[in-house]
Motif scaffolding. Structure first.
Motif, PDB file in Angstrom:
ATOM      1  N   GLY A  49       0.725  -1.247   0.000  1.00 44.58           N
ATOM      2  CA  GLY A  49       0.000   0.000   0.000  1.00 44.58           C
ATOM      3  C   GLY A  49       0.762   1.311   0.000  1.00 44.58           C
ATOM      4  O   GLY A  49       0.149   2.373   0.044  1.00 44.58           O
ATOM      5  N   TRP A  50       2.074   1.278  -0.075  1.00 43.15           N
ATOM      6  CA  TRP A  50       2.839   2.517  -0.005  1.00 43.15           C
ATOM      7  C   TRP A  50       2.398   3.533  -1.048  1.00 43.15           C
ATOM      8  O   TRP A  50       2.165   4.691  -0.733  1.00 43.15           O
ATOM      9  CB  TRP A  50       4.332   2.225  -0.161  1.00 43.15           C
ATOM     10  CG  TRP A  50       5.162   3.460  -0.177  1.00 43.15           C
ATOM     11  CD1 TRP A  50       5.705   4.086   0.911  1.00 43.15           C
ATOM     12  CD2 TRP A  50       5.526   4.252  -1.305  1.00 43.15           C
ATOM     13  NE1 TRP A  50       6.388   5.211   0.510  1.00 43.15           N
ATOM     14  CE2 TRP A  50       6.292   5.335  -0.848  1.00 43.15           C
ATOM     15  CE3 TRP A  50       5.272   4.154  -2.673  1.00 43.15           C
ATOM     16  CZ2 TRP A  50       6.805   6.311  -1.688  1.00 43.15           C
ATOM     17  CZ3 TRP A  50       5.784   5.131  -3.512  1.00 43.15           C
ATOM     18  CH2 TRP A  50       6.544   6.182  -3.016  1.00 43.15           C
ATOM     19  N   PHE A  51       2.284   3.117  -2.296  1.00 40.75           N
ATOM     20  CA  PHE A  51       1.950   4.044  -3.374  1.00 40.75           C
ATOM     21  C   PHE A  51       0.526   4.596  -3.218  1.00 40.75           C
ATOM     22  O   PHE A  51       0.277   5.764  -3.497  1.00 40.75           O
ATOM     23  CB  PHE A  51       2.135   3.377  -4.738  1.00 40.75           C
ATOM     24  CG  PHE A  51       1.909   4.313  -5.886  1.00 40.75           C
ATOM     25  CD1 PHE A  51       2.855   5.271  -6.211  1.00 40.75           C
ATOM     26  CD2 PHE A  51       0.747   4.251  -6.637  1.00 40.75           C
ATOM     27  CE1 PHE A  51       2.658   6.153  -7.264  1.00 40.75           C
ATOM     28  CE2 PHE A  51       0.535   5.128  -7.699  1.00 40.75           C
ATOM     29  CZ  PHE A  51       1.493   6.079  -8.007  1.00 40.75           C
ATOM     30  N   VAL A  52      -0.406   3.779  -2.765  1.00 41.74           N
ATOM     31  CA  VAL A  52      -1.784   4.237  -2.546  1.00 41.74           C
ATOM     32  C   VAL A  52      -1.780   5.373  -1.529  1.00 41.74           C
ATOM     33  O   VAL A  52      -2.403   6.424  -1.736  1.00 41.74           O
ATOM     34  CB  VAL A  52      -2.686   3.076  -2.076  1.00 41.74           C
ATOM     35  CG1 VAL A  52      -4.065   3.579  -1.677  1.00 41.74           C
ATOM     36  CG2 VAL A  52      -2.792   2.019  -3.162  1.00 41.74           C
ATOM     37  N   ASN A  53      -1.070   5.187  -0.443  1.00 40.60           N
ATOM     38  CA  ASN A  53      -0.971   6.230   0.566  1.00 40.60           C
ATOM     39  C   ASN A  53      -0.297   7.480   0.007  1.00 40.60           C
ATOM     40  O   ASN A  53      -0.748   8.600   0.236  1.00 40.60           O
ATOM     41  CB  ASN A  53      -0.201   5.708   1.783  1.00 40.60           C
ATOM     42  CG  ASN A  53      -0.163   6.703   2.904  1.00 40.60           C
ATOM     43  OD1 ASN A  53      -1.191   7.079   3.444  1.00 40.60           O
ATOM     44  ND2 ASN A  53       1.030   7.151   3.242  1.00 40.60           N
ATOM     45  N   MET A  60      -4.992  12.711  -4.631  1.00 42.00           N
ATOM     46  CA  MET A  60      -5.630  11.861  -5.629  1.00 42.00           C
ATOM     47  C   MET A  60      -6.248  10.663  -4.925  1.00 42.00           C
ATOM     48  O   MET A  60      -5.545   9.850  -4.332  1.00 42.00           O
ATOM     49  CB  MET A  60      -4.637  11.373  -6.669  1.00 42.00           C
ATOM     50  CG  MET A  60      -5.288  10.494  -7.711  1.00 42.00           C
ATOM     51  SD  MET A  60      -4.183  10.188  -9.081  1.00 42.00           S
ATOM     52  CE  MET A  60      -5.365   9.829 -10.349  1.00 42.00           C
ATOM     53  N   HIS A  61      -7.580  10.571  -4.982  1.00 43.81           N
ATOM     54  CA  HIS A  61      -8.263   9.443  -4.351  1.00 43.81           C
ATOM     55  C   HIS A  61      -7.861   8.171  -5.089  1.00 43.81           C
ATOM     56  O   HIS A  61      -8.220   7.965  -6.255  1.00 43.81           O
ATOM     57  CB  HIS A  61      -9.783   9.625  -4.391  1.00 43.81           C
ATOM     58  CG  HIS A  61     -10.508   8.469  -3.807  1.00 43.81           C
ATOM     59  ND1 HIS A  61     -10.507   8.205  -2.454  1.00 43.81           N
ATOM     60  CD2 HIS A  61     -11.219   7.489  -4.391  1.00 43.81           C
ATOM     61  CE1 HIS A  61     -11.198   7.108  -2.236  1.00 43.81           C
ATOM     62  NE2 HIS A  61     -11.653   6.656  -3.394  1.00 43.81           N
ATOM     63  N   THR A  62      -7.082   7.342  -4.427  1.00 41.97           N
ATOM     64  CA  THR A  62      -6.550   6.126  -5.037  1.00 41.97           C
ATOM     65  C   THR A  62      -6.847   4.944  -4.127  1.00 41.97           C
ATOM     66  O   THR A  62      -6.681   5.030  -2.916  1.00 41.97           O
ATOM     67  CB  THR A  62      -5.021   6.247  -5.236  1.00 41.97           C
ATOM     68  OG1 THR A  62      -4.765   7.417  -6.013  1.00 41.97           O
ATOM     69  CG2 THR A  62      -4.447   5.040  -5.952  1.00 41.97           C
ATOM     70  N   LEU A  81      -6.542   4.818   6.641  1.00 39.51           N
ATOM     71  CA  LEU A  81      -7.392   5.825   6.010  1.00 39.51           C
ATOM     72  C   LEU A  81      -7.519   5.627   4.501  1.00 39.51           C
ATOM     73  O   LEU A  81      -8.278   6.338   3.849  1.00 39.51           O
ATOM     74  CB  LEU A  81      -6.859   7.229   6.305  1.00 39.51           C
ATOM     75  CG  LEU A  81      -6.797   7.601   7.790  1.00 39.51           C
ATOM     76  CD1 LEU A  81      -6.202   8.994   7.959  1.00 39.51           C
ATOM     77  CD2 LEU A  81      -8.171   7.506   8.433  1.00 39.51           C
ATOM     78  N   CYS A  82      -6.781   4.683   3.955  1.00 35.70           N
ATOM     79  CA  CYS A  82      -6.823   4.407   2.506  1.00 35.70           C
ATOM     80  C   CYS A  82      -7.692   3.185   2.233  1.00 35.70           C
ATOM     81  O   CYS A  82      -7.923   2.364   3.117  1.00 35.70           O
ATOM     82  CB  CYS A  82      -5.410   4.147   1.977  1.00 35.70           C
ATOM     83  SG  CYS A  82      -4.301   5.558   2.120  1.00 35.70           S
ATOM     84  N   GLY A  83      -8.154   3.062   1.006  1.00 31.37           N
ATOM     85  CA  GLY A  83      -9.000   1.940   0.627  1.00 31.37           C
ATOM     86  C   GLY A  83      -8.208   0.841  -0.076  1.00 31.37           C
ATOM     87  O   GLY A  83      -7.453   1.114  -1.011  1.00 31.37           O
TER      88      GLY A  83
END
Length: 140
Positions: A49-53, A60-62, A81-83
């Motif tokens: 998940g590093w890049f999503v965060n 940018m909602h990712t 907090l990320c999906g």
């Protein structure tokens, strides 16, 4: 939670896959491509998940998608907090309103890479691993 032996072999590489050096590389690449943050993104093969965060912190909602339940659980615990969702890529290709699809070191793992790339609606940002470095990047 006990990890399957195959997951144990994969995790050391992927758990700490993104380092400050990798973040610098991503920032350089996105800067050179004049990437505009905003819209909605999907990180296919998001690992832990590093890049999503990284993208969410920049507006940018990712969301992250991975085929490994273990990696998704690590991502969820690190970045609550990320999906993140456990899924195979084919199940999310019909997703509407996605502006950018990120496939960092993922294409070589796909059974039908050209079919998947053709099915994606939106911009595709991808890399191909060569000697464990981001040296081949393209925008389709």
């Amino acid at each position: 939670m006990m990890l399957p032996e195959a997951e144990k072999k994969l995790m050391p590489h992927n758990v700490e896959y993104y380092s400050p050096m990798c973040e610098s590389t991503v920032e350089t690449i996105l800067g050179l491509l004049e990437f505009e943050f905003g819209g909605k993104g999907v990180d296919l093969g998001c690992g832990t998940g590093w890049f999503v965060n990284y993208m969410n912190e920049r507006g940018m909602h990712t969301i992250g998608i991975d085929y490994s339940v273990v990696r998704i659980n690590v991502a969820r615990s690190r970045y609550p907090l990320c999906g993140f969702m456990y899924s195979i890529i084919q199940e999310v290709l019909d997703t509407e309103n996605i502006t950018d699809w990120f496939l960092w070191d993922v294409i070589e793992h796909l059974e039908d890479p050209l079919g998947i790339l053709d099915a994606i609606k939106g911009r595709i940002w991808a890399s191909i691993p060569i000697q464990h470095e981001y040296v081949a990047h393209l925008q389709v």
